[in-house]
Design a protein around this motif. Structure first.
Motif, mmCIF file in Angstrom:
data_model
loop_
_atom_site.group_PDB
_atom_site.id
_atom_site.type_symbol
_atom_site.label_atom_id
_atom_site.label_comp_id
_atom_site.label_asym_id
_atom_site.label_seq_id
_atom_site.Cartn_x
_atom_site.Cartn_y
_atom_site.Cartn_z
ATOM 1 N N UNK A 166 0.794 -1.278 0.085
ATOM 2 C CA UNK A 166 -0.021 0.017 -0.075
ATOM 3 C C UNK A 166 0.677 1.171 -0.004
ATOM 4 N N UNK A 167 2.109 0.994 -0.443
ATOM 5 C CA UNK A 167 2.874 2.237 -0.248
ATOM 6 C C UNK A 167 3.933 2.236 0.613
ATOM 7 N N UNK A 168 4.746 3.268 0.546
ATOM 8 C CA UNK A 168 6.099 3.533 1.385
ATOM 9 C C UNK A 168 5.694 3.964 2.975
ATOM 10 N N UNK A 169 6.455 3.451 3.735
ATOM 11 C CA UNK A 169 6.237 3.734 5.178
ATOM 12 C C UNK A 169 7.528 4.404 5.483
ATOM 13 N N UNK A 170 7.517 5.300 6.497
ATOM 14 C CA UNK A 170 8.529 5.937 7.115
ATOM 15 C C UNK A 170 8.453 6.088 8.669
ATOM 16 N N UNK A 171 9.155 5.544 9.268
ATOM 17 C CA UNK A 171 9.217 5.676 10.926
ATOM 18 C C UNK A 171 10.169 6.809 11.209
ATOM 19 N N UNK A 172 10.073 7.207 12.446
ATOM 20 C CA UNK A 172 10.879 8.281 13.062
ATOM 21 C C UNK A 172 10.419 8.605 14.362
ATOM 22 N N UNK A 173 11.054 9.486 15.045
ATOM 23 C CA UNK A 173 10.884 9.674 16.743
ATOM 24 C C UNK A 173 10.180 11.197 16.610
ATOM 25 N N UNK A 174 8.904 11.299 16.931
ATOM 26 C CA UNK A 174 8.208 12.616 16.901
ATOM 27 C C UNK A 174 8.459 13.236 18.420
ATOM 28 N N UNK A 175 7.705 14.338 18.262
ATOM 29 C CA UNK A 175 7.938 15.374 19.490
ATOM 30 C C UNK A 175 6.645 16.052 19.645
ATOM 31 N N UNK A 176 5.853 15.321 20.718
ATOM 32 C CA UNK A 176 4.492 15.883 20.995
ATOM 33 C C UNK A 176 4.572 16.837 22.161
ATOM 34 N N UNK A 177 3.402 17.124 22.640
ATOM 35 C CA UNK A 177 3.146 18.037 23.812
ATOM 36 C C UNK A 177 3.710 17.415 25.067
#
Length: 428
Positions: A243-254
């Motif tokens: 279903x396409x490319x996936x990218x994973x990374x570390x987010x920065x939330x509230x």
């Protein structure tokens, strides 16, 4: 050398290794013991001063290994070698690029990538000035196996201040490259320095994740902002699903929550960022420990580092719907000895994951574990003990090739870096 923060101080007391899989809030059971693997040291085609390795399994069954060499006052050189399917040794090294003004560090390293059309792509980081943290991504392509390369193209707009890096590649089409990276242009526009030497974020806008597509002429066809609030300096990773490319990374939330996120591209639009799992790790700085991902069909496997429960831990999760949802995470390893810096590959119906630990005598240990496709049946192998301390060991790389796990990493010989490698086969 870029100074990255490290969120904790290692201790010489190693806690019990929790190697097998279990839900993240439970104690994992013991891994199987016995002679399950054979580790063979790999002869490296790079000189002794090489470092920052990258390792890639190609669509035609070969392996590519790239590295960076210092050239004294002449700057740096990015080179690579190819191990063809069935070959006994590496090809003679070829140079991708060389020059002065490169931005070289232990975590944000160059990559090489092979596309289905046979082309090779590579990137490195170039200082763009005037500030020390102004640098960008130079992208090149070769259509003749690496004999010649295109002129470098700066991925982000020329003149954009701030830092741009932590790249991941994927094959958007047979001859069209996908690339995602961390980008500080909104921080720079807000007048905030991208990083402080104490490792905490400055005021104003956060880093962001962006992506673009490039054709065979190395022309950018489209560009998108994928997430406007990410961790500043954790590695990114990508994989292709049906279903396409996936990218994973570390987010920065509230509230400075730094958990692993995923986005997917269907060829026309990107999904809204979502957590792989809501760990709830609160840290006011960048741990320089990004997630890794592999995929097959609609199945996606992700592994990542966290200290959400107050203890260093490697977690992993599994999705059967191309990343729309994930099973509850399992624990791969947990304890003060876990340093992280993950690598992940898939082959022969198994997952192999590599990471670094610290032994009681302060040595770093490169660990490889093999799991089934539900992150179970762990088989743990100690690949090497390193002389390197701290960040000098960089980030290990792992790929599956010819029925074995192949690894490359940076160690030190005295004060000088030295790239090393190994091949791990499993006997049962």
């Amino acid at each position: 050398m870029r100074r990255f923060p490290w969120p904790r101080v290692s201790v010489p007391i190693m806690l019990a290794m929790l190697a097998a899989c279990a839900p993240a809030d439970e104690m994992p059971s013991a891994a199987r013991t016995g002679p399950v693997s054979v580790v063979k040291t790999m002869d490296m085609p790079a000189p002794s001063v090489a470092a920052q390795p990258d390792l890639m399994a190609t669509p035609d069954g070969a392996l590519l290994l790239s590295w960076v060499e210092p050239m004294d006052e002449a700057g740096h050189r990015l080179r690579f070698s190819r191990l063809a399917a069935g070959a006994q040794g590496w090809d003679a090294p070829r140079t991708i690029a060389e020059g002065t003004g490169w931005f070289v560090n232990w975590a944000d390293t160059p990559h090489i990538y092979a596309m289905p059309d046979g082309s090779l792509w590579a990137h490195w980081l170039r200082s763009t000035g005037p500030a020390r943290m102004d640098y960008g991504i130079d992208l090149v392509r070769s259509g003749d196996g690496g004999a010649t390369w295109s002129a470098p193209q700066l991925v982000h707009p020329s003149g954009t201040p701030g830092d741009h890096g932590f790249v991941t590649f994927w094959p958007q089409a047979r001859d069209r490259l996908g690339i995602a990276w961390l980008d500080s242009r909104q921080k720079a526009a807000d007048g905030a320095h991208a990083h402080h030497d104490d490792g905490h974020h400055g005021a104003g806008a956060p880093m962001m994740l962006r992506a673009a597509l490039y054709d065979a002429e190395v022309k950018q066809g489209a560009e998108w902002p994928l997430d406007t609030s990410t961790c500043d300096c954790c590695t990114t990773s990508s994989a292709m699903t049906d279903r396409g490319a996936v990218v994973v990374y570390r987010g920065r939330g509230e509230g400075e929550i730094r958990d692993t996120r995923i986005v997917r591209f269907d060829g026309e639009r990107w999904t809204t960022p979502r957590d792989v799992h809501a760990d709830g790790w609160q840290i006011a700085g960048c741990p320089v420990n990004g997630p890794v991902v592999v995929a097959e069909g609609d199945t996606v496997w992700v592994a990542w580092y966290t200290e959400a429960d107050g203890m260093p831990e490697l977690r992993a999760a599994h999705s059967q719907d191309a990343g729309d949802s994930f099973d509850a995470p399992v624990t791969l390893a947990k304890g003060m000895q876990v340093l992280g810096r993950l690598g992940l590959a898939r082959g022969d119906g198994h997952l192999v994951v590599a990471w670094l630990e610290q032994s009681p005598d302060e040595q770093q240990v490169l660990v490889l574990a093999r799991h089934d496709e539900r992150w179970g049946q762990a088989q743990r192998t100690e690949v090497a003990r390193l002389s390197a301390r701290g960040r000098a060991s960089g980030i290990p790389r792992v790929q599956w090739h010819a029925g074995a796990a192949w690894l490359a990493w940076t160690d030190v010989d005295g004060d000088a870096p030295r790239m090393k490698g190994a091949r791990v086969t499993f006997t049962r």
